[in-house]
Design a protein around this motif. Structure first.
Motif, PDB file in Angstrom:
ATOM      1  N   MET A 180       0.833  -1.197   0.000  1.00  0.00           N
ATOM      2  CA  MET A 180       0.000   0.000   0.000  1.00  0.00           C
ATOM      3  C   MET A 180       0.872   1.253   0.000  1.00  0.00           C
ATOM      4  SD  MET A 180      -3.093   0.858   2.559  1.00  0.00           S
ATOM      5  CE  MET A 180      -3.764  -0.728   2.083  1.00  0.00           C
ATOM      6  N   ARG A 206       0.680   7.146   2.737  1.00  0.00           N
ATOM      7  CA  ARG A 206      -0.147   8.336   2.629  1.00  0.00           C
ATOM      8  C   ARG A 206       0.656   9.589   2.951  1.00  0.00           C
ATOM      9  NH1 ARG A 206      -6.392   8.025   3.854  1.00  0.00           N
ATOM     10  NH2 ARG A 206      -6.428   5.888   3.130  1.00  0.00           N
ATOM     11  N   ILE A 241      -8.896  16.969  22.543  1.00  0.00           N
ATOM     12  CA  ILE A 241      -9.191  16.931  21.103  1.00  0.00           C
ATOM     13  C   ILE A 241     -10.531  16.253  20.859  1.00  0.00           C
ATOM     14  CG2 ILE A 241      -8.432  15.974  18.887  1.00  0.00           C
ATOM     15  CD1 ILE A 241      -5.535  16.300  19.975  1.00  0.00           C
ATOM     16  N   SER A 242     -10.784  15.171  21.598  1.00  0.00           N
ATOM     17  CA  SER A 242     -12.047  14.449  21.390  1.00  0.00           C
ATOM     18  C   SER A 242     -13.238  15.318  21.762  1.00  0.00           C
ATOM     19  CB  SER A 242     -12.060  13.154  22.206  1.00  0.00           C
ATOM     20  OG  SER A 242     -12.333  13.424  23.555  1.00  0.00           O
ATOM     21  N   GLY A 256     -13.522  18.362  21.018  1.00  0.00           N
ATOM     22  CA  GLY A 256     -13.755  19.354  19.975  1.00  0.00           C
ATOM     23  C   GLY A 256     -12.749  20.479  19.932  1.00  0.00           C
ATOM     24  N   CYS A 257     -11.670  20.377  20.731  1.00  0.00           N
ATOM     25  CA  CYS A 257     -10.651  21.425  20.733  1.00  0.00           C
ATOM     26  C   CYS A 257      -9.581  21.024  19.722  1.00  0.00           C
ATOM     27  CB  CYS A 257     -10.060  21.515  22.133  1.00  0.00           C
ATOM     28  SG  CYS A 257      -8.922  22.852  22.373  1.00  0.00           S
ATOM     29  N   GLN A 316      -2.044  -0.556   9.768  1.00  0.00           N
ATOM     30  CA  GLN A 316      -0.658  -0.992   9.593  1.00  0.00           C
ATOM     31  C   GLN A 316       0.275   0.001  10.255  1.00  0.00           C
ATOM     32  OE1 GLN A 316      -0.693  -1.193   5.322  1.00  0.00           O
ATOM     33  NE2 GLN A 316      -0.681  -3.429   5.381  1.00  0.00           N
ATOM     34  N   ASN A 324       5.196   1.683   7.927  1.00  0.00           N
ATOM     35  CA  ASN A 324       5.036   1.713   6.469  1.00  0.00           C
ATOM     36  C   ASN A 324       4.501   0.415   5.886  1.00  0.00           C
ATOM     37  OD1 ASN A 324       5.798   4.356   6.126  1.00  0.00           O
ATOM     38  ND2 ASN A 324       7.979   3.849   5.970  1.00  0.00           N
ATOM     39  N   ARG A 338      -9.443   3.563  18.662  1.00  0.00           N
ATOM     40  CA  ARG A 338      -8.728   4.804  18.380  1.00  0.00           C
ATOM     41  C   ARG A 338      -8.801   5.180  16.906  1.00  0.00           C
ATOM     42  NH1 ARG A 338      -5.325   6.743  22.248  1.00  0.00           N
ATOM     43  NH2 ARG A 338      -3.826   7.423  20.687  1.00  0.00           N
ATOM     44  N   PHE A 364      -7.593   8.993  16.476  1.00  0.00           N
ATOM     45  CA  PHE A 364      -6.237   9.111  16.994  1.00  0.00           C
ATOM     46  C   PHE A 364      -5.283   8.197  16.238  1.00  0.00           C
ATOM     47  CE2 PHE A 364      -8.616  10.248  20.980  1.00  0.00           C
ATOM     48  CZ  PHE A 364      -8.378  11.605  20.834  1.00  0.00           C
ATOM     49  N   ILE A 393      -6.087   5.405   9.393  1.00  0.00           N
ATOM     50  CA  ILE A 393      -6.713   4.217   8.799  1.00  0.00           C
ATOM     51  C   ILE A 393      -5.981   3.934   7.496  1.00  0.00           C
ATOM     52  CG2 ILE A 393      -8.876   3.278   7.882  1.00  0.00           C
ATOM     53  CD1 ILE A 393     -10.306   5.398   9.671  1.00  0.00           C
ATOM     54  N   GLU A 394      -5.361   2.742   7.389  1.00  0.00           N
ATOM     55  CA  GLU A 394      -4.558   2.464   6.192  1.00  0.00           C
ATOM     56  C   GLU A 394      -5.361   1.856   5.055  1.00  0.00           C
ATOM     57  OE1 GLU A 394      -1.962   4.111   8.501  1.00  0.00           O
ATOM     58  OE2 GLU A 394      -2.800   2.269   9.301  1.00  0.00           O
ATOM     59  N   GLY A 395      -6.591   1.419   5.355  1.00  0.00           N
ATOM     60  CA  GLY A 395      -7.405   0.855   4.275  1.00  0.00           C
ATOM     61  C   GLY A 395      -8.842   0.735   4.724  1.00  0.00           C
ATOM     62  N   THR A 448     -10.078  14.387  14.429  1.00  0.00           N
ATOM     63  CA  THR A 448     -10.785  13.997  15.650  1.00  0.00           C
ATOM     64  C   THR A 448     -11.690  15.095  16.208  1.00  0.00           C
ATOM     65  OG1 THR A 448      -8.970  12.554  16.230  1.00  0.00           O
ATOM     66  CG2 THR A 448     -10.452  13.176  18.006  1.00  0.00           C
ATOM     67  N   HIS A 449     -11.136  16.320  16.273  1.00  0.00           N
ATOM     68  CA  HIS A 449     -11.894  17.352  16.972  1.00  0.00           C
ATOM     69  C   HIS A 449     -13.133  17.789  16.209  1.00  0.00           C
ATOM     70  CE1 HIS A 449      -9.117  19.759  14.498  1.00  0.00           C
ATOM     71  NE2 HIS A 449      -9.985  20.746  14.584  1.00  0.00           N
ATOM     72  N   PHE A 460     -11.432   7.721  28.888  1.00  0.00           N
ATOM     73  CA  PHE A 460     -10.128   7.079  28.825  1.00  0.00           C
ATOM     74  C   PHE A 460      -9.877   6.178  30.018  1.00  0.00           C
ATOM     75  CE2 PHE A 460      -9.983  10.781  26.235  1.00  0.00           C
ATOM     76  CZ  PHE A 460      -9.151  10.470  25.175  1.00  0.00           C
TER      77      PHE A 460
END
Lengths: 551, 374
Positions: A1, A4, A455-456, A458-459, B13, B16, B50, B55, B58-60, B75-76, B84
């Motif tokens: 793959m 990214r 962050i979760s 919303g910040c 993954q 790499n 996550r 956080f 996502i590789e695929g 995320t925000h 947590f």
């Protein structure tokens, strides 16, 4: 793959900005220093002659030997004073412990050359003690100038590092370890050498290296009190200054040699410490025991004597600053004459110190936080490059850094010599490590999930850094920041090379006044500087409610 | 607002692409349900959570909230609430400021913000210490603050990462119930991660059992416990005795033969089983009854636990699947009066309607209509 492509964010720009800053103010200057060391001063051709000249002439290589010798002796003495002091202060009840600790911290953080200068006032050729002994007892005391004087001044100046390091480590030794050794039939003396000493040894080694490096790099003390006794920083400085208009290639070569020596030592220490290090945490610290009878008197006397000697320079400076003077001699009446002179003619130096100091500390705090953050939370190739670069300030003596910056920025298009920028650059590079290290240390204690929580909710990540991470890092940042600030305003060895009339600082002024034998004015500026240091410390203690300065 | 989470063939993954943690996983989480990801440590459950939170990259594949693909939403901006493992309460803010924190990033009138904060603090019963700093709260109280803080923002989904693992046993049960009650009351789609099977059984609407990044089985707690899809699930959730056996089939009459010549007539075996096929039989400790014939065993020790008596027994050689020869059965003190002592020899008969049968590699259940996930 396919991998990214991550979109560049705030931290990408911060990282790049810091890389550029370091490349410009550390990597490029160091490279030009090394290159200059290999150049012939008249033709500019590549040559090894600067280096061969150094190792052929006894006058030069003796300086290196002297430097190593003085550093070794200072380190040994500092350990012999600092380590037992830390042990007794931790394991036994000592009267006036809090005051003693504050005095030790103050003597550690006072301007480095004030020790030398005070000891000249006390036992120099026309010093107080010298005259006292001669007039009353007819004894000629041993000379304070040369090897002995440097040794005395640097030992008294540097043993606090060992004290702080070792007592920090002793606080982490759990009392049950000692009880275990006692229950196994270990005698008190054996306990000291088989349990306690091995436990604090890695810390002791780290502290010793710090002392060694400081002794090796110190410029002010040997310059003032060394007289015939030549050491590397002094030689580098005088060679550099004497090559009027020249390329300063020989002193660049000497600086290179010095950097190599310190780098090797630093690497060696890192290797030893990483091999030997272990972590300790103490649920139940050692409880100080009560001392009895003669032991108690002897220990107290020894501790008070050491602290008295360590604080004597500050007291001397402050007292003499209020004495009336005639020329270089102090009269026995009190007067504010010295202060008048200072505020009339040296006000610029005071203002410069505060203004440049504040600018530098603002940059140091900002960079310290950002670098600590990216190198613990955003690890990548660039941040490991930054990590590697940030060890250089540990191994660069101030005078070498001064020469390095001057050689790099003395011509267009990078003409910065004589500006405020070059002074601030020197301060930031030299004093960033304290703040950086304490910032990184506290960041390791802050769980990343706190940032994730923000962050979760919303910040955005950048806002989270300022609203959550930075706020929680603050105590750690300040613990190192106070050290950065105090050492910035006391900086001499790089300033003396980089300053011009408009960027003269207090420490440069003190040095110049001492050289001119205007001891009164020197004492008055020193007092202003010492007072600033003490007030800064007191504000810090009050503000953070602790006495933890992370050395 | 109703939110379904669709996880469509996602891949995780590292390095790499050299290390694959989740090789391609699909799940559909229904609106308003409490869905638990259960598995041993390192199975990828927290990694998946996550990824839903944003956080982890996502590789695929893709993750959707209803029809919206969230892969590239930071995320925000996902509007999630997360609880947590270590609570992650901001130590520099008071309890109330902690709860209010997320509302500051939403366009709300001051009045509404205050009302919502107060309401949720009443619901989770932390209103009385709103002005305290978190360091003065107990673990259970901190967990309530964390829950309030996550819910008050009205998130699309609530994500919980082992939220009870730092609490002591008694509090765990109390808070577990609180979470369950509030989740039902608010009706929020919740993904819950835990490695504690008892907790998962108690709290979940449905459970996904994971191992090595692969979902082994998805189902309601009861279904997963009584009809595990493979040996891993049967031993990870609750205890199971694994016994070597084989199939004896005459037309449609199917029997399971166990070591020592005992046999059990089964009416719920899959139609694919063949005569003589070697199998693994999984018997839970409570699915044994004392009998005159069955598996011969010697009692090694007994532990009296009040409601139950727990026995460790030794079977004959080659009876137990895999290594070892010991087994466990329990006796309900309310139902039985027979006193058994260590050293006694006895016969244990499995209950035909309860036990599970797997292929000899342990990978597939041979009970009718029980399928491995995927």
């Amino acid at each position: 793959m396919a991998k990214r492509w991550r979109k560049p964010d705030f931290w990408t720009f911060i990282t790049l900005g810091i890389v550029v800053l370091f490349a410009l103010f550390l990597v490029y200057p160091l490279l030009s220093l090394f290159i200059n060391g290999f150049k012939d001063s008249s033709t500019g051709a590549f040559t090894l002659s600067n280096f061969t000249r150094f190792f052929e002439k006894k006058y030069y290589y003796q300086g290196l030997i002297n430097s190593l010798m003085i550093s070794c002796c200072v380190t040994v003495l500092a350990v012999l004073i600092g380590a037992p002091l830390a042990y007794f202060m931790t394991a036994y009840r000592v009267r006036g412990k809090n005051l003693i600790e504050i005095l030790i911290i103050i003597s550690m953080l006072s301007p480095p050359f004030i020790g030398a200068y005070s000891w000249i006032l006390l036992s120099g050729r026309s010093g107080l003690i010298t005259r006292l002994l001669e007039d009353w007892f007819g004894i000629v005391p041993p000379s304070i100038y040369g090897f002995d004087g440097i040794l005395l001044v640097l030992t008294l100046k540097l043993f606090p590092f060992i004290y702080l390091y070792v007592s920090g480590a002793l606080k982490k030794v759990d009392a049950s370890l000692i009880e275990a050794s006692e229950s196994l039939g270990c005698s008190p003396v054996k306990k000291l050498f088989t349990v306690i000493l091995p436990l604090v040894l890695p810390t002791l080694l780290a502290g010793s290296l710090l002392v060694f490096m400081n002794a090796m790099a110190d410029f002010g003390t040997p310059m003032l009190i060394g007289e015939g006794f030549n050491v590397m920083p002094v030689m580098i400085y005088s060679e550099f200054i004497s090559e009027v208009g020249g390329q300063a290639n020989f002193s660049a070569a000497m600086a290179t040699i010095m950097v190599i020596v310190t780098a090797v030592l630093f690497m060696g220490q890192k290797y030893v410490v990483t091999k030997k290090s272990f972590t300790m945490s103490s649920l139940r610290p050692i409880r100080p025991a009560r001392m009895q009878g003669v032991t108690s008197i002897a220990v107290h006397a020894a501790i008070y004597a050491v602290v008295f000697l360590a604080t004597l320079p500050q007291v001397t400076v402050i007292v003499t600053s209020f004495l009336a003077t005639r020329g270089s001699r102090f009269l026995s009446s009190f007067s504010l004459q010295s202060y008048r002179t200072v505020f009339d003619s040296l006000w610029d130096a005071i203002a410069n110190t505060y203004i440049m100091g504040l600018e530098a500390i603002a940059l140091i705090l900002m960079l310290g936080m950002f670098i600590a953050y990216i190198s613990t939370r955003k690890k990548n190739v660039l941040t490991s490059f930054i990590d590697m670069i940030t060890i250089f300030p540990y191994i660069l003596p101030g005078s070498v850094l001064g020469i390095t910056l001057l050689l790099a920025f003395n011509k267009q298009p990078l003409l910065l010599s004589g500006t405020v920028i070059i002074m601030i650059a020197a301060y930031v590079v030299r004093r960033l490590p304290y703040t950086l290290r304490s910032s990184a240390a506290i960041l390791y204690q802050i769980s990343p999930s706190l940032e994730e929580a923000s962050i979760s909710l919303g910040c955005s990540p950048v806002r989270t850094f300022f609203k959550v991470t930075a706020v929680m890092m603050l105590p750690g940042v300040l613990a190192g920041g106070i050290l950065s600030w105090i050492t910035v305003i006391n900086e001499l060895s790089a300033s003396i090379i980089l300053y011009t009339g408009s960027t003269k600082t207090m420490s440069v002024a003190i040095y110049a006044e001492v050289i001119k034998s205007s001891y009164g004015t020197a004492a008055a500026i020193s007092s202003v500087l010492t007072l600033t240091t003490i007030i800064s410390l007191l504000i810090f203690f009050k503000f953070t409610g602790s006495r933890e300065v992370s050395a | 607002m109703s939110v379904e989470i669709h996880i469509d063939n996602v891949v995780k993954q590292y390095d790499n692409g050299n290390i694959t943690v989740i090789p391609g996983l699909s799940l559909d989480i229904k609106d308003g349900e409490l869905f638990t990801l259960l598995g041993p440590s390192g199975c990828g459950k927290t990694t998946l959570l996550r990824m839903i939170a944003g956080f982890n990259s996502i590789e695929g594949g893709e993750i959707r909230f209803n029809d919206e693909v969230i892969n590239d939403i930071p995320t925000h901006k996902r509007n999630i609430g997360m609880v947590f493992q270590n609570y992650a309460i901001f130590p520099h803010l008071t309890v109330k400021q902690n709860v209010e924190y997320g509302l500051k990033f939403r366009k709300l009138a001051r009045q509404e913000r205050a009302e919502r904060t107060e309401e949720i603090m009443n619901v989770v019963k932390i209103a009385s210490y709103g002005d305290r700093l978190p360091e003065r709260l107990s673990g259970g109280q901190q967990q309530r603050v964390a829950l309030a803080r996550a819910i008050v923002i009205h998130p699309h989904v609530l994500l919980m990462d082992e939220p009870l693992s730092n609490l002591d046993a008694k509090l765990r049960i109390e808070i577990r119930q609180t979470i369950r009650d509030i989740q039902k009351e608010v009706g929020i789609t919740t993904v819950y991660v835990t490695h504690d099977q008892e907790e998962a059984l108690a709290i979940s609407d449905r459970i996904a059992v994971m191992k090595d990044g692969i979902v082994q089985q998805v189902g309601a707690p009861r279904a997963i416990y009584s009809r595990p899809a493979n040996v891993f699930v049967s031993t990870f959730i609750g205890h199971s005795n694994l016994i070597n056996g084989s199939i004896s089939r005459r037309g449609n009459e199917k029997q399971v033969l166990l070591g020592g010549g005992s046999r059990v007539v089964m009416d719920n075996l899959s139609d694919d089983v063949k005569d003589g096929q070697p199998i693994v039989v999984s018997v839970r400790p409570e699915e044994f009854v004392l009998a005159d014939s069955g598996l011969a065993a010697t009692v090694v020790n007994s532990t009296f636990l009040g409601q139950y008596v727990h026995y460790t027994v030794k079977f004959n050689d080659d009876v137990v699947w895999g290594s070892g020869s010991t087994g466990v059965f329990v006796q309900d003190t309310g139902a039985e009066d027979v006193i058994i002592n260590p050293g006694d020899r006895l016969y244990l008969a499995p209950k035909a309607g309860k036990i599970n049968v797997f292929t000899v590699d342990g990978e597939q259940s041979l009970i009718k209509d029980v399928k491995k996930y995927g």
